[in-house]
Design a protein around this motif. Structure first.
Motif, PDB file in Angstrom:
ATOM      1  N   SER A 106       0.845  -1.183   0.000  1.00 34.38           N
ATOM      2  CA  SER A 106       0.000   0.000   0.000  1.00 34.38           C
ATOM      3  C   SER A 106       0.886   1.241   0.000  1.00 34.38           C
ATOM      4  CB  SER A 106      -0.879  -0.012   1.254  1.00 34.38           C
ATOM      5  OG  SER A 106      -1.673   1.148   1.324  1.00 34.38           O
ATOM      6  N   ILE A 107       0.454   2.257  -0.725  1.00 27.57           N
ATOM      7  CA  ILE A 107       1.148   3.552  -0.724  1.00 27.57           C
ATOM      8  C   ILE A 107       0.347   4.476   0.178  1.00 27.57           C
ATOM      9  CG2 ILE A 107       1.851   5.516  -2.121  1.00 27.57           C
ATOM     10  CD1 ILE A 107       2.171   3.507  -4.461  1.00 27.57           C
ATOM     11  N   GLU A 108       1.046   5.033   1.187  1.00 26.03           N
ATOM     12  CA  GLU A 108       0.357   5.799   2.228  1.00 26.03           C
ATOM     13  C   GLU A 108       1.198   6.978   2.688  1.00 26.03           C
ATOM     14  OE1 GLU A 108      -0.384   3.144   5.498  1.00 26.03           O
ATOM     15  OE2 GLU A 108      -1.067   1.542   4.174  1.00 26.03           O
ATOM     16  N   VAL A 109       0.541   7.902   3.375  1.00 24.32           N
ATOM     17  CA  VAL A 109       1.257   8.963   4.075  1.00 24.32           C
ATOM     18  C   VAL A 109       2.022   8.348   5.251  1.00 24.32           C
ATOM     19  CG1 VAL A 109      -0.341  10.821   3.432  1.00 24.32           C
ATOM     20  CG2 VAL A 109      -0.776   9.485   5.505  1.00 24.32           C
ATOM     21  N   ILE A 110       2.939   9.081   5.801  1.00 24.75           N
ATOM     22  CA  ILE A 110       3.651   8.657   7.004  1.00 24.75           C
ATOM     23  C   ILE A 110       2.630   8.515   8.132  1.00 24.75           C
ATOM     24  CG2 ILE A 110       5.296   9.423   8.770  1.00 24.75           C
ATOM     25  CD1 ILE A 110       6.802  10.864   6.457  1.00 24.75           C
ATOM     26  N   LEU A 169      13.676   2.767  11.146  1.00 30.76           N
ATOM     27  CA  LEU A 169      12.450   1.976  11.176  1.00 30.76           C
ATOM     28  C   LEU A 169      12.383   1.093  12.406  1.00 30.76           C
ATOM     29  CD1 LEU A 169      12.399   0.932   7.410  1.00 30.76           C
ATOM     30  CD2 LEU A 169      11.249   2.875   8.496  1.00 30.76           C
ATOM     31  N   ASP A 170      11.143   0.824  12.848  1.00 36.85           N
ATOM     32  CA  ASP A 170      10.922  -0.085  13.965  1.00 36.85           C
ATOM     33  C   ASP A 170      11.301  -1.505  13.549  1.00 36.85           C
ATOM     34  OD1 ASP A 170       9.908   1.945  15.597  1.00 36.85           O
ATOM     35  OD2 ASP A 170       7.855   1.624  14.894  1.00 36.85           O
ATOM     36  N   ARG A 229       8.383  11.847  15.969  1.00 36.63           N
ATOM     37  CA  ARG A 229       9.075  10.559  15.940  1.00 36.63           C
ATOM     38  C   ARG A 229       8.843   9.833  14.631  1.00 36.63           C
ATOM     39  NH1 ARG A 229       6.830   6.059  16.941  1.00 36.63           N
ATOM     40  NH2 ARG A 229       5.182   6.864  18.291  1.00 36.63           N
ATOM     41  N   GLU A 230       7.604   9.744  14.200  1.00 40.90           N
ATOM     42  CA  GLU A 230       7.269   8.997  12.982  1.00 40.90           C
ATOM     43  C   GLU A 230       7.838   9.657  11.729  1.00 40.90           C
ATOM     44  OE1 GLU A 230       6.077   6.035  12.545  1.00 40.90           O
ATOM     45  OE2 GLU A 230       5.539   5.620  14.612  1.00 40.90           O
ATOM     46  N   VAL A 231       7.788  10.975  11.648  1.00 43.39           N
ATOM     47  CA  VAL A 231       8.346  11.661  10.469  1.00 43.39           C
ATOM     48  C   VAL A 231       9.854  11.447  10.412  1.00 43.39           C
ATOM     49  CG1 VAL A 231       8.678  13.892   9.324  1.00 43.39           C
ATOM     50  CG2 VAL A 231       6.459  13.323  10.325  1.00 43.39           C
TER      51      VAL A 231
END
Length: 168
Positions: free
Chosen positions: A56-60, A128-129, A76-78
């Motif tokens: 899937s292509i998604e936003v952060i 990445l986690d 954190r995520e960005v």
């Protein structure tokens, strides 16, 4: 039932008719559309999603950890998925309140943002986690709308388009 890491099935009685309702207890999350300096492209991540059984292509996006506030999760995520620190972008849109994703089956709410890179911002390495496999790419907005099936991505791109339309 096998224990899940992020999803916890629950039951409750409907407050008016007593019917048993099933839902998922799930922590809330953030989602952020990262826009290029010139405003013409967005940064999107491609990753496998079990609900679609394909990439899937998604936003952060990412979960808000226990004890964390949504803004800390955003930063954190960005940084993790996009490689940009909070000094690299301006927040140009924040949804007024977290929105329910699918209130008929989950408690999860989503805090939504649109970010615009500052001039000269440079991407750092991703963090990445464990077990997270994704690739980030810049797409034209029309192209991502054709390729993505993700609601939060559509929503944020359409909000960005509306903001641009109103500012003309």
């Amino acid at each position: 039932m096998e224990e899940f890491m992020f999803l916890k099935p629950r039951k409750m009685k409907h407050p008016q008719n007593g019917m048993t309702l099933e839902y998922l207890e799930k922590q809330s999350a953030i989602a952020a559309l990262l826009v290029s300096e010139d405003g013409k492209k967005g940064y999107f991540v491609e990753q496998f999603r079990p609900g679609l059984k394909k990439n899937s292509i998604e936003v952060i996006a990412g979960l808000i950890d226990p004890g964390e506030i949504d803004m800390d999760a955003l930063y954190r995520e960005v940084s993790e998925e996009g490689g940009y620190n909070k000094e690299d972008y301006d927040i140009i849109y924040t949804e007024k309140k977290p929105l329910a994703i699918s209130p008929g089956y989950t408690e999860e709410k989503l805090s939504l943002y649109i970010l615009k890179l500052k001039n000269g911002a440079t991407q750092k390495s991703l963090h990445l986690d464990e077990g997270e496999e994704l690739e980030g790419k810049w797409f034209d907005f029309n192209e991502v709308l054709e390729k993505s099936e993700d609601f939060k991505t559509f929503y944020l791109v359409k909000v960005y388009e509306l903001l641009n339309f109103q500012n003309k």
